[in-house]
Motif scaffolding. Sequence first.
Motif, short mmCIF file in Angstrom:
data_model
loop_
_atom_site.label_atom_id
_atom_site.label_comp_id
_atom_site.label_asym_id
_atom_site.label_seq_id
_atom_site.Cartn_x
_atom_site.Cartn_y
_atom_site.Cartn_z
N ALA A 1 -60.48 -40.00 7.70
CA ALA A 1 -60.29 -40.17 9.15
C ALA A 1 -61.45 -39.53 9.91
N LEU A 2 -61.87 -38.34 9.47
CA LEU A 2 -63.01 -37.69 10.12
C LEU A 2 -64.27 -38.53 9.98
N SER A 3 -64.50 -39.08 8.81
CA SER A 3 -65.68 -39.93 8.61
C SER A 3 -65.69 -41.11 9.57
N GLU A 4 -64.53 -41.72 9.77
CA GLU A 4 -64.43 -42.86 10.69
C GLU A 4 -64.70 -42.43 12.13
N ALA A 5 -64.15 -41.29 12.53
CA ALA A 5 -64.37 -40.80 13.90
C ALA A 5 -65.84 -40.45 14.11
N CYS A 6 -66.46 -39.82 13.11
CA CYS A 6 -67.89 -39.48 13.21
C CYS A 6 -68.75 -40.74 13.25
N ALA A 7 -68.41 -41.72 12.41
CA ALA A 7 -69.17 -42.98 12.41
C ALA A 7 -69.09 -43.66 13.77
N ASN A 8 -67.93 -43.60 14.42
CA ASN A 8 -67.80 -44.15 15.77
C ASN A 8 -68.71 -43.41 16.75
N ALA A 9 -68.74 -42.08 16.64
CA ALA A 9 -69.60 -41.29 17.53
C ALA A 9 -71.07 -41.61 17.29
N VAL A 10 -71.45 -41.78 16.04
CA VAL A 10 -72.84 -42.12 15.71
C VAL A 10 -73.19 -43.50 16.26
N GLU A 11 -72.30 -44.46 16.07
CA GLU A 11 -72.60 -45.83 16.49
C GLU A 11 -72.52 -46.04 18.00
N HIS A 12 -71.53 -45.43 18.63
CA HIS A 12 -71.26 -45.73 20.03
C HIS A 12 -71.50 -44.58 21.00
N GLY A 13 -71.85 -43.40 20.50
CA GLY A 13 -71.82 -42.21 21.33
C GLY A 13 -73.10 -41.78 21.99
N ARG A 14 -74.07 -42.65 22.12
CA ARG A 14 -75.33 -42.26 22.76
C ARG A 14 -75.11 -42.04 24.24
N GLY A 15 -75.49 -40.86 24.70
CA GLY A 15 -75.37 -40.52 26.11
C GLY A 15 -76.72 -40.33 26.75
N GLU A 16 -76.70 -40.27 28.07
CA GLU A 16 -77.95 -40.08 28.81
C GLU A 16 -78.52 -38.69 28.60
N SER B 1 -53.96 -54.09 15.70
CA SER B 1 -53.99 -54.46 14.29
C SER B 1 -55.38 -55.01 14.00
N VAL B 2 -55.75 -54.96 12.73
CA VAL B 2 -57.09 -55.38 12.34
C VAL B 2 -57.00 -56.21 11.08
N SER B 3 -57.77 -57.28 11.04
CA SER B 3 -57.86 -58.12 9.85
C SER B 3 -58.51 -57.33 8.72
N VAL B 4 -58.10 -57.57 7.51
CA VAL B 4 -58.63 -56.87 6.34
C VAL B 4 -60.14 -57.06 6.22
N ASP B 5 -60.65 -58.23 6.59
CA ASP B 5 -62.08 -58.49 6.45
C ASP B 5 -62.85 -58.31 7.76
N ALA B 6 -62.25 -57.65 8.74
CA ALA B 6 -62.92 -57.41 10.02
C ALA B 6 -64.14 -56.52 9.82
N GLU B 7 -65.21 -56.81 10.54
CA GLU B 7 -66.43 -56.02 10.47
C GLU B 7 -66.38 -54.81 11.38
N HIS B 8 -65.62 -54.88 12.46
CA HIS B 8 -65.55 -53.78 13.44
C HIS B 8 -64.10 -53.54 13.81
N GLY B 9 -63.83 -52.31 14.29
CA GLY B 9 -62.50 -52.00 14.79
C GLY B 9 -61.56 -51.39 13.77
N ARG B 10 -62.01 -51.26 12.54
CA ARG B 10 -61.12 -50.70 11.51
C ARG B 10 -61.03 -49.19 11.58
N GLY B 11 -62.02 -48.52 12.13
CA GLY B 11 -62.05 -47.06 12.15
C GLY B 11 -60.88 -46.45 12.88
N MET B 12 -60.64 -46.85 14.11
CA MET B 12 -59.52 -46.29 14.88
C MET B 12 -58.20 -46.70 14.26
N PHE B 13 -58.12 -47.90 13.76
CA PHE B 13 -56.89 -48.35 13.10
C PHE B 13 -56.60 -47.47 11.88
N LEU B 14 -57.63 -47.15 11.11
CA LEU B 14 -57.47 -46.30 9.93
C LEU B 14 -57.06 -44.88 10.33
#
Length: 160
Positions: free
Chosen positions: A43-58, A93-106
């Motif tokens: 779960a931590l890995s997924e949350a960190c991956a989200n921050a890395v991918e989406h968390g760029r700030g000014e 809910s997320v499809s098993v083969d979804a490319e995005h959105g699985r992190g928060m669901f997990l």
Amino acid sequence: MSMWWCLRLRREAASVPLARRLLLDAMDSAGVDTEISYELSLALSEACANAVEHGRGEHSDAYCVTAYLDGDQCRIEVSDSGPGFRTAALPRSVSVDAEHGRGMFLIESIADHVRVRNRPGRGGAVVTFDKTLKWQHADRGTGDGGRAAQGGGSRLLAAG
């Protein structure tokens, strides 16, 4: 047992396994059940991956991870300085083969409680999740799963 740690990490992929390893080592030192430790590290890995991918700030190219172990509770918080979450856009809910959105669901399927919010005024997202811990050795010398020395309930988590 009560412990906490906080990391400020560069927003790069190499930081994710570092945070995960620190959590696993802390859980092992505390005597947390390996299955629970693994689930929380995932779960931590997924949350960190989200921050890395989406968390760029000014104002910052970093994100923060804070972990609290208090009694039989663990709370993990990952915060970034990016644009934040559009909570209405979080998938239910997320499809098993979804490319995005699985992190928060997990994360939601692993944790007992998940909270996603945006930081007011400063920008960024904060993902917080809690889980009740189990112990590696039920006896641990106390006959109560090692919790006698921990002082009972969770003062840290009661305030959250």
